[in-house]
Design a protein around this motif. Structure first.
Motif, PDB file in Angstrom:
ATOM      1  N   PRO A  51       0.928  -1.288   0.002  1.00 10.93           N
ATOM      2  CA  PRO A  51      -0.042  -0.067   0.024  1.00 10.93           C
ATOM      3  C   PRO A  51       0.956   1.223   0.108  1.00 10.93           C
ATOM      4  O   PRO A  51       0.308   2.308  -0.235  1.00 10.93           O
ATOM      5  N   VAL A 131      -6.493  -6.176  -7.324  1.00  7.15           N
ATOM      6  CA  VAL A 131      -7.543  -5.464  -6.586  1.00  7.15           C
ATOM      7  C   VAL A 131      -7.779  -4.222  -7.528  1.00  7.15           C
ATOM      8  O   VAL A 131      -6.640  -3.219  -7.037  1.00  7.15           O
ATOM      9  N   THR A 156      -3.169  -5.275   0.019  1.00  7.72           N
ATOM     10  CA  THR A 156      -3.859  -4.241  -0.530  1.00  7.72           C
ATOM     11  C   THR A 156      -4.265  -3.168   0.378  1.00  7.72           C
ATOM     12  O   THR A 156      -4.211  -3.257   1.451  1.00  7.72           O
ATOM     13  N   SER A 157      -4.181  -1.943  -0.261  1.00  8.02           N
ATOM     14  CA  SER A 157      -4.619  -0.429   0.669  1.00  8.02           C
ATOM     15  C   SER A 157      -6.202  -0.720   1.103  1.00  8.02           C
ATOM     16  O   SER A 157      -6.314  -0.145   2.229  1.00  8.02           O
ATOM     17  N   VAL A 267      -7.219   8.067  -1.342  1.00 11.09           N
ATOM     18  CA  VAL A 267      -7.925   7.816  -0.158  1.00 11.09           C
ATOM     19  C   VAL A 267      -8.515   6.476  -0.074  1.00 11.09           C
ATOM     20  O   VAL A 267      -9.360   6.309  -1.301  1.00 11.09           O
TER      21      VAL A 267
HETATM   22  C1  LIG Z   1      -6.288   2.026  -8.892  1.00 16.13           C
HETATM   23  S1  LIG Z   1      -6.737   1.852  -7.175  1.00 16.13           S
HETATM   24  C2  LIG Z   1      -5.554   0.579  -7.027  1.00 16.13           C
HETATM   25  C3  LIG Z   1      -5.555  -0.338  -5.875  1.00 16.13           C
HETATM   26  C4  LIG Z   1      -4.493  -1.156  -5.422  1.00 16.13           C
HETATM   27  N1  LIG Z   1      -4.479  -2.277  -6.317  1.00 16.13           N
HETATM   28  C5  LIG Z   1      -4.546  -1.889  -3.942  1.00 16.13           C
HETATM   29  O1  LIG Z   1      -4.851  -3.239  -3.936  1.00 16.13           O
HETATM   30  O2  LIG Z   1      -4.409  -1.238  -2.986  1.00 16.13           O
HETATM   31  C6  LIG Z   1      -5.997   3.130  -6.453  1.00 16.13           C
HETATM   32  C7  LIG Z   1      -6.790   3.619  -5.266  1.00 16.13           C
HETATM   33  O3  LIG Z   1      -6.445   2.740  -4.367  1.00 16.13           O
HETATM   34  C8  LIG Z   1      -6.634   3.450  -3.069  1.00 16.13           C
HETATM   35  N2  LIG Z   1      -5.142   3.602  -2.611  1.00 16.13           N
HETATM   36  C9  LIG Z   1      -4.040   3.110  -2.723  1.00 16.13           C
HETATM   37  N3  LIG Z   1      -2.790   2.983  -2.119  1.00 16.13           N
HETATM   38  C10 LIG Z   1      -3.412   3.960  -1.127  1.00 16.13           C
HETATM   39  C11 LIG Z   1      -2.968   4.402  -0.037  1.00 16.13           C
HETATM   40  N4  LIG Z   1      -1.611   4.293   0.423  1.00 16.13           N
HETATM   41  N5  LIG Z   1      -3.523   4.974   1.016  1.00 16.13           N
HETATM   42  C12 LIG Z   1      -4.883   5.199   0.840  1.00 16.13           C
HETATM   43  N6  LIG Z   1      -5.518   4.907  -0.423  1.00 16.13           N
HETATM   44  C13 LIG Z   1      -4.861   4.035  -1.090  1.00 16.13           C
HETATM   45  C14 LIG Z   1      -6.989   4.944  -3.427  1.00 16.13           C
HETATM   46  O4  LIG Z   1      -8.505   4.721  -3.376  1.00 16.13           O
HETATM   47  C15 LIG Z   1      -6.747   4.972  -4.998  1.00 16.13           C
HETATM   48  O5  LIG Z   1      -7.452   5.759  -5.615  1.00 16.13           O
END
Ligand SMILES: C[S@@+](CC[C@H](N)C(=O)[O-])C[C@H]1O[C@@H](n2cnc3c(N)ncnc32)[C@H](O)[C@@H]1O
Length: 295
Positions: A51, A131, A156-157, A267
């Motif tokens: 994340p 994800v 995952t985040s 977020v």
């Molecule tokens: C395209 S998605 C990818 C998600 C990613 N594959 C996962 O499993 O975390 C991108 C979204 O993940 C979330 N995200 C990813 N990293 C984050 C973090 N460190 N803190 C908060 N939200 C995060 C946010 O909602 C962001 O808009």
């Protein structure tokens, strides 16, 4: 009675007799390389970077990264992870919600091209590749091109950002189910596929990725379809990093609180009674603040 700790484990362990651990396969090798019509083909590993905190990449992901010839990485990947592959060619593929550095078809083609040149390619993706990461599409393109590939899941985040904010997604007596959805698609859109009306009361905890922009509509939809307006909500920005910031409120006021805090992506939104546990369980922030507070 002797209990086999591996009973019910995933397929590679299923046929093993109880006893000492099975001999490990040579862990450092990428899963396979292959030769088609005499041409040596490299391989691609779709690796979840975790994340944000680089320490949350898996052991296997890091091993493959260190041995990569080419690393194709996303926008949310911590640069310290790239330093683990100093000799690799590093290609930014990145994506912000509004600006795509490379269209998906080009990323797919890039992976295929480098693998066909015999290279060990790591496709490093934020969180988990499968994800909301379009990892499935990349895997399909590799399968079509007959490129050997493997998937290294990541943290995952959706789970890590709440965890770092002191919010368990399930908790005895509070929540026994959760769903992870995208906030990118809204019920008000004809193309929308997330059924907010059904989700409103279908699960205890809702985790929304990419939901900040449409937070006002999402909160309205959930309340309109039966979720209490007083339901606690947390917005966790840059979870697991030094920049982590959490805004807490309720479905009734969270959109306004986010606006006042000038919150920007990335977020993770957590909706449900588990959010209140943060007041006791926040461990990464110095001290949790009561509902309504911003840090
Ligand atoms: C395209 S998605 C990818 C998600 C990613 N594959 C996962 O499993 O975390 C991108 C979204 O993940 C979330 N995200 C990813 N990293 C984050 C973090 N460190 N803190 C908060 N939200 C995060 C946010 O909602 C962001 O808009």
């Amino acid at each position: 009675m002797r209990v086999d700790p591996r009973r019910g484990a995933s397929p590679p362990f299923r046929n093993l007799p109880p006893g000492p651990a099975a001999p490990a396969k040579p862990a450092l090798e990428p899963r396979s390389t292959a030769s088609y019509s005499g041409v040596r083909v490299g391989s691609v590993a779709l690796v979840g970077a975790g994340p944000g905190d680089p320490g949350l990449i898996t052991v296997r992901g890091l091993e493959l990264l260190r041995r990569a010839d080419v690393v194709v990485y996303d926008r949310l990947v911590d640069r310290r992870l790239l330093a683990e592959a100093p000799r690799a060619r590093r290609i930014f593929a990145g994506k912000a919600s509004s600006a795509h550095a490379l269209p998906q078809e080009q990323i797919n083609a890039l992976l295929v091209r480098h693998a066909r040149r015999g290279r060990r390619v790591v496709r490093l993706k934020g969180g988990d590749p499968f994800v909301f990461g379009r990892g499935g599409e990349e895997a399909e393109a590799l399968a079509r091109a007959r490129i050997p590939f493997e998937v290294v899941p990541g943290v995952t985040s959706a789970i890590a950002a709440p965890a770092y904010a002191g919010i368990p997604l399930t908790h005895r007596g509070v929540a026994s189910s959760f769903a992870v959805v995208t906030g990118h698609e809204c019920a008000s859109e004809s193309q929308g596929r997330v059924d907010w009306a059904r989700l409103a009361t279908a699960v205890d905890t809702l985790v929304v990725l990419m939901g900040l922009e449409r937070l006002p509509q999402i909160a309205r939809e959930l309340v309109a379809h039966g979720r209490a307006a007083a339901t606690p909500v947390a917005l966790v920005r840059w979870g697991s990093t030094d920049w982590q910031e959490t805004v807490v409120g309720t479905l009734a006021d969270i959109a306004e609180r986010a606006r006042r805090a000038r919150l920007e992506p990335p977020v993770v939104t957590v909706i449900g009674d588990v959010v209140a546990l943060r007041e006791r369980l926040a461990w990464f922030d110095e001290q949790a603040l009561p509902i309504g507070a911003v840090r």
